[in-house]
Design a protein around this motif. Structure first.
Motif, PDB file in Angstrom:
ATOM      1  N   ARG A 145      39.277   2.549  14.651  1.00 30.15           N
ATOM      2  CA  ARG A 145      39.820   3.585  15.542  1.00 30.15           C
ATOM      3  C   ARG A 145      41.050   4.242  14.914  1.00 30.15           C
ATOM      4  NH1 ARG A 145      43.672   3.855  19.603  1.00 30.15           N
ATOM      5  NH2 ARG A 145      43.139   5.225  21.389  1.00 30.15           N
ATOM      6  N   PHE A 146      41.920   3.423  14.335  1.00 29.99           N
ATOM      7  CA  PHE A 146      43.127   3.965  13.699  1.00 29.99           C
ATOM      8  C   PHE A 146      42.761   4.853  12.509  1.00 29.99           C
ATOM      9  CE2 PHE A 146      46.533   3.564  10.547  1.00 29.99           C
ATOM     10  CZ  PHE A 146      47.607   3.993  11.283  1.00 29.99           C
ATOM     11  N   VAL A 147      41.777   4.419  11.702  1.00 32.36           N
ATOM     12  CA  VAL A 147      41.350   5.203  10.533  1.00 32.36           C
ATOM     13  C   VAL A 147      40.702   6.514  10.972  1.00 32.36           C
ATOM     14  CG1 VAL A 147      39.796   5.234   8.544  1.00 32.36           C
ATOM     15  CG2 VAL A 147      41.122   3.176   9.062  1.00 32.36           C
ATOM     16  N   PHE A 148      39.819   6.430  11.968  1.00 31.95           N
ATOM     17  CA  PHE A 148      39.141   7.638  12.429  1.00 31.95           C
ATOM     18  C   PHE A 148      40.143   8.686  12.953  1.00 31.95           C
ATOM     19  CE2 PHE A 148      35.107   5.049  13.491  1.00 31.95           C
ATOM     20  CZ  PHE A 148      34.761   5.055  12.153  1.00 31.95           C
ATOM     21  N   ILE A 149      41.120   8.248  13.735  1.00 34.08           N
ATOM     22  CA  ILE A 149      42.096   9.185  14.300  1.00 34.08           C
ATOM     23  C   ILE A 149      42.888   9.869  13.194  1.00 34.08           C
ATOM     24  CG2 ILE A 149      44.201   9.353  15.687  1.00 34.08           C
ATOM     25  CD1 ILE A 149      43.043   7.167  17.493  1.00 34.08           C
ATOM     26  N   ASN A 150      43.304   9.126  12.191  1.00 32.86           N
ATOM     27  CA  ASN A 150      44.166   9.689  11.154  1.00 32.86           C
ATOM     28  C   ASN A 150      43.395  10.492  10.111  1.00 32.86           C
ATOM     29  OD1 ASN A 150      47.082   8.607  11.524  1.00 32.86           O
ATOM     30  ND2 ASN A 150      45.801   6.816  11.899  1.00 32.86           N
ATOM     31  N   GLU A 151      42.185  10.065   9.754  1.00 32.62           N
ATOM     32  CA  GLU A 151      41.469  10.726   8.668  1.00 32.62           C
ATOM     33  C   GLU A 151      40.478  11.787   9.175  1.00 32.62           C
ATOM     34  OE1 GLU A 151      39.670   7.989   5.994  1.00 32.62           O
ATOM     35  OE2 GLU A 151      41.537   6.886   5.609  1.00 32.62           O
TER      36      GLU A 151
ATOM     37  N   TRP B 264      25.734  18.185  17.845  1.00 35.20           N
ATOM     38  CA  TRP B 264      27.092  18.469  18.353  1.00 35.20           C
ATOM     39  C   TRP B 264      28.137  18.070  17.324  1.00 35.20           C
ATOM     40  CZ3 TRP B 264      31.517  15.732  19.450  1.00 35.20           C
ATOM     41  CH2 TRP B 264      32.470  16.402  20.218  1.00 35.20           C
ATOM     42  N   ILE B 265      27.954  16.893  16.671  1.00 36.88           N
ATOM     43  CA  ILE B 265      28.915  16.442  15.663  1.00 36.88           C
ATOM     44  C   ILE B 265      28.956  17.432  14.495  1.00 36.88           C
ATOM     45  CG2 ILE B 265      29.350  14.613  13.962  1.00 36.88           C
ATOM     46  CD1 ILE B 265      28.194  12.617  15.999  1.00 36.88           C
ATOM     47  N   GLN B 266      27.792  17.898  14.061  1.00 34.99           N
ATOM     48  CA  GLN B 266      27.759  18.851  12.936  1.00 34.99           C
ATOM     49  C   GLN B 266      28.472  20.146  13.290  1.00 34.99           C
ATOM     50  OE1 GLN B 266      26.435  18.281   9.867  1.00 34.99           O
ATOM     51  NE2 GLN B 266      27.178  20.313   9.216  1.00 34.99           N
TER      52      GLN B 266
ATOM     53  N   ILE C 289      36.281  20.965  11.850  1.00 39.51           N
ATOM     54  CA  ILE C 289      37.403  20.189  11.279  1.00 39.51           C
ATOM     55  C   ILE C 289      37.272  20.102   9.767  1.00 39.51           C
ATOM     56  CG2 ILE C 289      38.558  17.935  11.314  1.00 39.51           C
ATOM     57  CD1 ILE C 289      37.633  17.575  14.179  1.00 39.51           C
ATOM     58  N   GLY C 290      36.028  20.156   9.265  1.00 41.17           N
ATOM     59  CA  GLY C 290      35.835  20.119   7.815  1.00 41.17           C
ATOM     60  C   GLY C 290      35.573  18.715   7.271  1.00 41.17           C
ATOM     61  N   TRP C 291      34.714  17.972   7.963  1.00 43.15           N
ATOM     62  CA  TRP C 291      34.371  16.637   7.452  1.00 43.15           C
ATOM     63  C   TRP C 291      33.443  16.777   6.262  1.00 43.15           C
ATOM     64  CZ3 TRP C 291      33.012  13.237  12.361  1.00 43.15           C
ATOM     65  CH2 TRP C 291      34.173  13.087  13.149  1.00 43.15           C
ATOM     66  N   SER C 292      33.559  15.881   5.311  1.00 43.06           N
ATOM     67  CA  SER C 292      32.687  15.853   4.128  1.00 43.06           C
ATOM     68  C   SER C 292      31.697  14.700   4.270  1.00 43.06           C
ATOM     69  CB  SER C 292      33.512  15.703   2.854  1.00 43.06           C
ATOM     70  OG  SER C 292      32.679  15.544   1.733  1.00 43.06           O
ATOM     71  N   ASP C 293      30.404  14.979   4.060  1.00 42.13           N
ATOM     72  CA  ASP C 293      29.384  13.918   4.167  1.00 42.13           C
ATOM     73  C   ASP C 293      29.516  12.865   3.074  1.00 42.13           C
ATOM     74  OD1 ASP C 293      28.281  15.088   6.420  1.00 42.13           O
ATOM     75  OD2 ASP C 293      26.873  16.318   5.262  1.00 42.13           O
TER      76      ASP C 293
ATOM     77  N   ASP D 203      33.447   8.099   2.793  1.00 35.00           N
ATOM     78  CA  ASP D 203      33.039   6.790   3.335  1.00 35.00           C
ATOM     79  C   ASP D 203      33.369   6.689   4.820  1.00 35.00           C
ATOM     80  OD1 ASP D 203      32.142   6.021   0.849  1.00 35.00           O
ATOM     81  OD2 ASP D 203      34.047   5.042   0.292  1.00 35.00           O
ATOM     82  N   THR D 204      34.449   7.276   5.244  1.00 36.94           N
ATOM     83  CA  THR D 204      34.846   7.222   6.650  1.00 36.94           C
ATOM     84  C   THR D 204      33.853   8.002   7.509  1.00 36.94           C
ATOM     85  OG1 THR D 204      37.163   7.116   5.950  1.00 36.94           O
ATOM     86  CG2 THR D 204      36.732   7.613   8.255  1.00 36.94           C
ATOM     87  N   VAL D 205      33.408   9.154   7.015  1.00 39.07           N
ATOM     88  CA  VAL D 205      32.431   9.951   7.760  1.00 39.07           C
ATOM     89  C   VAL D 205      31.103   9.203   7.838  1.00 39.07           C
ATOM     90  CG1 VAL D 205      31.123  12.128   7.767  1.00 39.07           C
ATOM     91  CG2 VAL D 205      33.550  12.130   7.162  1.00 39.07           C
ATOM     92  N   ARG D 206      30.674   8.595   6.724  1.00 42.07           N
ATOM     93  CA  ARG D 206      29.408   7.851   6.731  1.00 42.07           C
ATOM     94  C   ARG D 206      29.481   6.668   7.702  1.00 42.07           C
ATOM     95  NH1 ARG D 206      29.282   8.948   1.003  1.00 42.07           N
ATOM     96  NH2 ARG D 206      30.183   6.873   0.583  1.00 42.07           N
ATOM     97  N   HIS D 207      30.620   6.012   7.738  1.00 43.06           N
ATOM     98  CA  HIS D 207      30.783   4.872   8.663  1.00 43.06           C
ATOM     99  C   HIS D 207      30.735   5.354  10.117  1.00 43.06           C
ATOM    100  CE1 HIS D 207      31.880   1.023  10.222  1.00 43.06           C
ATOM    101  NE2 HIS D 207      33.146   1.355  10.551  1.00 43.06           N
TER     102      HIS D 207
END
Length: 232
Positions: free
Chosen positions: A168-174, A202-204, A211-215, A218-222
């Motif tokens: 949760r902490f990683v997801f919020i910050n990254e 919806w996520i895509q 927000i600009g997530w990259s596939d 590792d955080t996005v894949r998790h």
């Protein structure tokens, strides 16, 4: 008078030999009878002196009783001599107990391992135990990894509960730029969908594109993996 002397001598012998009282009384009665008979048969001469003995009741004693008393006396004397002989004899010598020979040690001093040899054995034992410990640790690590992989693919009903504190902490910050409110709204929205394609669309659109997530992250894949477990 000879009879009287013999009785007196006999009484002395009985006294010296510690005869019982009955034997002494019997001999004394015989002596009194003999004295009384001797007194009755003798005449007293002299002009002025007269000796008058008191009358003594005569006691009849059979010859058989006399012989019986004599036999008892002889038996008692014989028994006393035997006892004295027994006490005079020296007690038998006690058997000589030989001291057992000292036991020789079962082991030869040359066969006893030296200190260096014992150290070598201890070192080999420690190495064997270390190998066993490492093997056990490796086995536990493999089992732990297998268990984690199994749990990793286990379906979850609530995405919020499936995400741990660290994740949760990683997801919020990254992923959510440190915005905790946006993170909570997004998780709530994803949980409300009924199918995985709806959630992925919806996520895509709202998260990855805006927000600009990259596939490749590792955080996005998790995060995507946790979403798939929610709808598996």
């Amino acid at each position: 008078m000879e009879r009287i002397g013999a009785l007196i001598q006999r009484m002395l012998e009985q006294y010296n030999s510690n005869a019982d009282k009955n034997s002494l009384i019997l001999t004394a009665q015989m002596l009194l009878n003999e004295l009384q008979e001797n007194n009755n048969g003798s005449a007293v001469t002299g002009k002025k002196v007269a000796v008058i003995l008191p009358t003594i009741r005569k006691i009849e004693i059979s010859e058989q009783e006399i012989n019986r008393q004599e036999n008892n006396l002889e038996k008692k004397i014989s028994t006393t001599n035997i006892e004295e002989k027994i006490f005079d004899e020296k007690p038998p010598a006690l058997p000589v107990i030989e001291k057992p020979a000292e036991k020789k040690p079962r082991y030869n001093m040359e066969d006893i391992p030296t200190f260096a040899y014992q150290q070598k054995e201890a070192q080999e034992l420690n190495e064997a135990m270390a190998q066993e410990t490492e093997s056990l640790n490796d086995k536990l690590k493999i089992e732990k990894t297998e268990l984690a992989s199994i749990l990793k693919d286990t379906p979850v009903r609530d995405l919020r509960k499936a995400i741990g504190i660290n994740d949760r902490f990683v997801f919020i910050n990254e992923l959510f730029r440190g915005d905790e409110n946006m993170y909570e709204r997004s998780i709530k929205t994803i949980n409300s969908f009924n199918a995985l394609p709806e959630a992925e669309f919806w996520i895509q659109r709202e998260l990855k594109t805006k927000i600009g997530w990259s596939d490749s992250s590792d955080t996005v894949r998790h995060f995507d993996h946790l979403v798939r477990r929610r709808f598996s």
